[in-house]
Design an enzyme around this catalytic site. Structure first.
Site, mmCIF file in Angstrom:
data_model
loop_
_atom_site.group_PDB
_atom_site.id
_atom_site.type_symbol
_atom_site.label_atom_id
_atom_site.label_comp_id
_atom_site.label_asym_id
_atom_site.label_seq_id
_atom_site.Cartn_x
_atom_site.Cartn_y
_atom_site.Cartn_z
ATOM 1 N N LYS A 150 -7.290 5.380 3.125
ATOM 2 C CA LYS A 150 -6.287 6.356 2.466
ATOM 3 C C LYS A 150 -6.518 6.243 0.894
ATOM 4 O O LYS A 150 -6.633 7.415 0.328
ATOM 5 C CB LYS A 150 -4.841 6.358 2.914
ATOM 6 N N LEU B 264 7.929 4.606 5.242
ATOM 7 C CA LEU B 264 8.773 3.948 4.316
ATOM 8 C C LEU B 264 8.134 4.093 2.801
ATOM 9 O O LEU B 264 6.797 4.476 2.837
ATOM 10 C CB LEU B 264 9.101 2.408 4.223
#
Lengths: 296, 296, 296, 296
Positions: free
Chosen positions: A171, A65
C-alpha cells in the site's frame, strides 16, 4: 460467521454493512454512538468496548482504524483485544499504518496464539459502499485462504502480498508512486499548456505514449480533460489531499527506518504538506495542480 | 515523391531506408561518408551540402539532427536551406529540440514561403528500423494532411498536436513525465523490496492499482520483473540515460522560458545529471534505480 | 553537588569527567561495564540501575542517551527514573531527540513533581572533552538558572531557548539548516570548479560575499581549501554523516507532526540517506560533496 | 580617461555617474532617451549607437546590460562594437550572464585584438549609487591591473577571480548558494516557530552556531528579527525575487552545460519560479518565506 468489527467510520461503516448483507453476524464497536446506531439498524449487535467484543464468541475480528496509535491501543492496550481474546481467533486489521507497527502488532498476536493479517484497502469510500475495494493482504498463505471469502464480501480484488506487514508495504509503495505520478502529470500538463498546447490533445498523446499512467488516463488533474474526474467538479469528492499526505508520511517514515532514499517521494510529501498549510488539505489530491497554475 | 533528407544517424538512417522502401526518391546529406554510402546503397542519391540539396527538385525536405544548434545552422545558416530552397517546399524537422527554437525556425521558414512542421518521434532505434515510430506533429492541419502519408511510411502513430512547435511541446512534456515516473517506480520498487516484499509481487500489485504506469508495467527497472526489459539484461540497449538527460534539459529550459515551475521534473534532471557524472550515461535510463540500491 | 549521570558514551563519558573535575559527586549508570569503569576511575560511584540511581540522595539527574526510545524507557519505563525519583530533583536530558517526545517526558516529570530541562548540545566529542560544548536549553527561567553553573562545567555557551522542548527545537532547526548549507556549499564549490575556477579563490569570494556561511568559511567541504577541515584529511573525524542523517530525520519528523513544509530539509535528508546506503555514513558529513564529483 | 559606457539602467546609470565624479570623460549610449539625458546632465557625452561609441577615441569600453542576448548583440552584432572598435581598447562587461557566453564574447574580442574582462557585480542599486559594489573579475592579471582603479571608482571590493569567464562563475556560484541558504533559513525559522519557539531567540542561536550565514545574520527573512531587513518592511526594496530567479537560471544552465548536478540549486530555482508564477516576483527575494507560512 460470527465476526467482531471495530471502527465504523467512512470506510468501516459501509464495509460492515456489506458483511451483514452477505449474511454474517456482526458484533460492532465504535466510539461514535451514531455510527454504532447505523450499524445496529443494519443488523449488527453493539458491544461496549474492545474487551467485551473480544470476549464474545467471534471467529474473526476485523478492525478499520485511523492510524497506528489507534491500532496499537486497541490491540496491545492494557484492556485491549489481545488481553481478552481467545487464542485461535483470526485478526484482520484493514487500517493503513506503517509496516513496522503492523509487524509489531502481528508478532504480539502470534505470541498470544492469534493469527493476524494486515489488509489495507484502496478504492475509497465509493469502493467501500459498492463492495469493490482492493485488499492488499500480508500474512501466511493459510490465513489468507481463510480470510479470502470474507474480504470478498467487501471487495473484488483480494491480493496476497506475502508475509506479515507486506500488505502495508504494498500500500505505501503504491501510494507513494501514485503521489509522485500525480504531481508529475500536474507538471507535464501545466507545462504543455503554458507552452501553448491544448490540454485534451496533450493528455491524448501522453495516454498512448510512454508517459501513460493512471493519474493521466483515469484521474487527470487538468480541469476538463476527463468529465468524471474530480478536476472537472472543483476537486470535490475523491481521495483527499490530506489522506495522500498521510500515506506519503508513512512511506517516508518507513524509508527512514530502513535507510532507503526516496527523493521524489519525500519531495511529493513536502509539496502536499505545503498544500495543506495553505488550507487546501480537504480538496481531492489531484488539486495539487493548483501549485502549478496562475491564481485567477 | 522527390524528398530531400538530412541527417542519417542511428535514427535518420533507418527512417530514410523506410522511405526508399516505400518507393520515394531520396536526395540525402550527412557529414558521415559511411552513413551516406549506406543510404546510397539502399537507393538514395548523395548531395554535397544542404545548399545543393535545397536546389534539387525536391517537394519535401526532412531533417533528423542531434540538437537545436544543428537545426538552426542547417536551416538558418548563411549557406543553409532557407537561403536556397524554393518557396513552397514543405519542411519537416524530426529532431527533438526545444519548442521555442522550433517556432523560431518555422517562423523564418514561413517568411520565406515554406510551410514547416516539427515532428519529433518516440520509439527509439528499434521503432525507426521497424517503421513503427510515433510522430508528434506541430503545424497547420493542411500541412499535417500533406505530411501524414509520408510519415506513415516511417511510423505507425502520427499525431497532430496543434500549431507549430506543439510537436516538440508534446514530446518534452511526455518525456519529462516519463523521467519522473521511471524514478518514481525505481523508488517504490526499491522501498518495497527493502521493506521485505518480493519485487514481482509488488509490481503485480502496482500494475493493477493506482500506481500503474508504463515505467512499471512495460519497462520495469527492477531486475527480473520483466524478462524483456533492459533491467533484465544489464541495462543495455533501450533509451540511454544521457538521452533522457537531454530531454529533461529541454523540458526545464522550456519551463524556464515561460516561468513555469516543474519541481519533480527539475529534480529528475539533476538525478540523471549526477548519474551521468558517475559514468553511467550510456546505460538504459531505467538503470537510474542503481541510485537506490546498495552497491554489490 | 550530588549528581546522578546516565549514559557514559562518546559524549556522556567526557561530560561526566568534566563534572567530576569541577568537584561534583557523581553516581553513574551505563550498560557498558567499560564505560562505567572509566568513570569510576575518574572518581564516580557506580550504581546498578536507573532505579537505584534515582533512589540515591542526588539533587540533579543528567542523562545523555542515543535516541528518543532510550529516553522514554529510562524516564517513563515501569522501573524507570520517574517511578523512583524523589519529587523536586531537577532532571536534565542532554540527548538529542524530537521536541514532541521531549515535551511528553517533561510533562510526565512535572506531574510527578520533578522540574525538567531539555538541553541538547553541539560541539561534538571534541567539545565534550574540552568542556566547550554549546547547550541549547528548554524549560523555565528558574530551572535554567539552577542548571546554568552545572552546564557551565561542561560547556562554554549555555543558551536559554524558551519553554520545555525549545532546546530540541533550536537544535533540530539549526542542524537542518546546517545540512542544507553544507550541501549548498558542496554544490556551489563543485559547480565553480567544474566551470574552471580555483577552489580557494572561489571560497574566498563566497566568504566575503552573500553566500558566506559556517559550512564555507569554517568547514569547507572542498579538499585543500581549509587545512584543518575534515575535507583536508579524507573526511575522517568530525561530525559523522549518519549523525547528520539522524538530525535531519528528527527535523522532518517534527515538521510532519506540525504539517510544516521543509522542502530543502527533506531533500537534504534523502541525500544523506542515499550517501549512507552507498556505505559512506561513517565519513564526516562534509563528505557529501562526493556526490557531486567525478569518481577517481 | 576617455571611457565609453553602454547601458544606463538602474545599475549602469549610477555607475556611470560615479565614473564622471571621479573625473573621467564618458561617451554614453542607451536606448532610453531619459537615461541618456540624465547622464548628459551629469557631464557625459551622448552618442547615437554602439558603432559610433566604438569609433570615438575611447581607451576603455564598459557595458552593463540585462542579459546574454543583449551582450552578444552589442558586441558581436553586424554593426556592433567589435565591428568598429580599434584593436587594443580594453572591454569590460559588467552584466551578469552565463560564463559560457562570457567566454564566447571574450574569445571573439581577443581575435579582434581587444582584451576583455567579465566583471559582474553584487551590491544592488544601493551599492551602485554609493560606489560600494563588489566586482568579480575574470581575465588576465595584466588587464585586471589596468581595470582596477577604474572599477575602484564604482566599487570598494575588486576581486580577481582568475581567467576569462571566472567573474561570472564566481557570481553564479555565490548567488546559487545564496538562494539555497535563504530558503534554508526560511525553512529553519518557520519550522522553529511552528514548533513553538520565538523567532528572535532562534535567530540568535543560529547566528552563533553552525547554521550561521549571511541570510540569517544579515538578511533574516522572518519579519521582526532584523529591523533593517526587507522582512521588516513588507519585503520592499532589496534584491528582487525575479532577479534571484534569473541568477538561479544562469547557474542551472551553466551546470547543465558541464553536466554538473546541482540538486538543491535546481529546487531553489523551481521554488522561485513558482513564487513568480503566483505573482510575487517583485518582492525582495527573502519573501520566499511566505511559501512556508500560513496565509493570513
Amino acid at each position: 460467521m460470527n465476526i467482531g468489527f471495530l471502527g465504523l467510520g467512512n470506510m468501516g461503516g459501509p464495509m460492515a454493512r456489506n458483511l451483514l448483507k452477505a449474511g454474517h453476524a456482526l458484533s460492532v464497536f465504535d466510539l461514535s454512538a451514531t455510527a454504532v446506531a447505523a450499524a445496529v439498524e443494519a443488523g449488527a449487535t453493539a458491544v461496549a468496548s474492545p474487551a467485551e467484543l473480544a470476549q464474545r464468541n467471534v471467529e474473526v475480528i476485523i478492525s478499520m482504524l485511523p492510524a497506528s496509535a489507534h491500532v496499537k491501543a486497541v490491540y496491545l492496550g492494557e484492556d485491549g483485544l489481545l488481553a481478552h481474546v481467545r487464542p485461535g481467533v483470526l485478526l484482520i486489521d484493514c487500517s493503513t499504518i506503517d509496516p513496522i507497527s503492523a509487524r509489531e502488532v502481528a508478532k504480539a498476536a502470534a505470541e498470544h496464539g492469534n493469527p493476524m493479517l494486515d489488509a489495507p484497502v484502496s478504492g475509497g469510500t465509493g469502493g467501500a459502499e459498492a463492495g469493490t475495494l482492493t485488499f492488499m493482504v500480508g500474512g501466511s498463505a493459510g490465513d489468507f485462504a481463510l480470510a479470502q471469502p470474507l474480504l470478498g464480501a467487501m471487495g473484488k480484488n483480494i491480493v496476497h502480498c506475502g508475509d506479515t506487514g507486506n500488505g502495508q508495504v504494498a500500500k505505501v509503495a503504491n501510494n507513494m508512486l501514485l503521489g509522485i505520478s500525480m504531481i508529475g502529470v500536474a507538471e507535464a500538463m501545466s507545462l504543455g499548456v503554458a507552452l501553448g498546447m491544448d490540454a485534451k490533445v496533450l493528455a491524448g498523446v501522453i495516454n498512448t505514449s510512454s508517459g501513460r499512467c493512471w493519474s493521466s488516463d483515469t484521474y487527470n488533474p487538468f480541469p476538463g480533460v476527463l468529465e468524471n474526474a474530480p478536476a472537472s467538479r472543483g476537486y470535490s469528492g475523491g481521495f483527499g489531499s490530506d489522506l495522500m499526505l498521510k500515506d506519503l508520511g508513512l512511506a517516508t517514515e518507513a524509508a527512514r527506518a530502513v535507510r532507503q532514499p526516496v527523493l521524489l517521494g519525500a519531495l511529493a510529501q513536502q509539496l502536499y504538506q505545503g498544500f495543506s498549510l495553505q488550507g487546501h488539505g480537504g480538496l481531492d489530491f489531484s488539486a495539487i495542480i493548483e501549485l502549478y497554475r496562475k491564481p485567477e
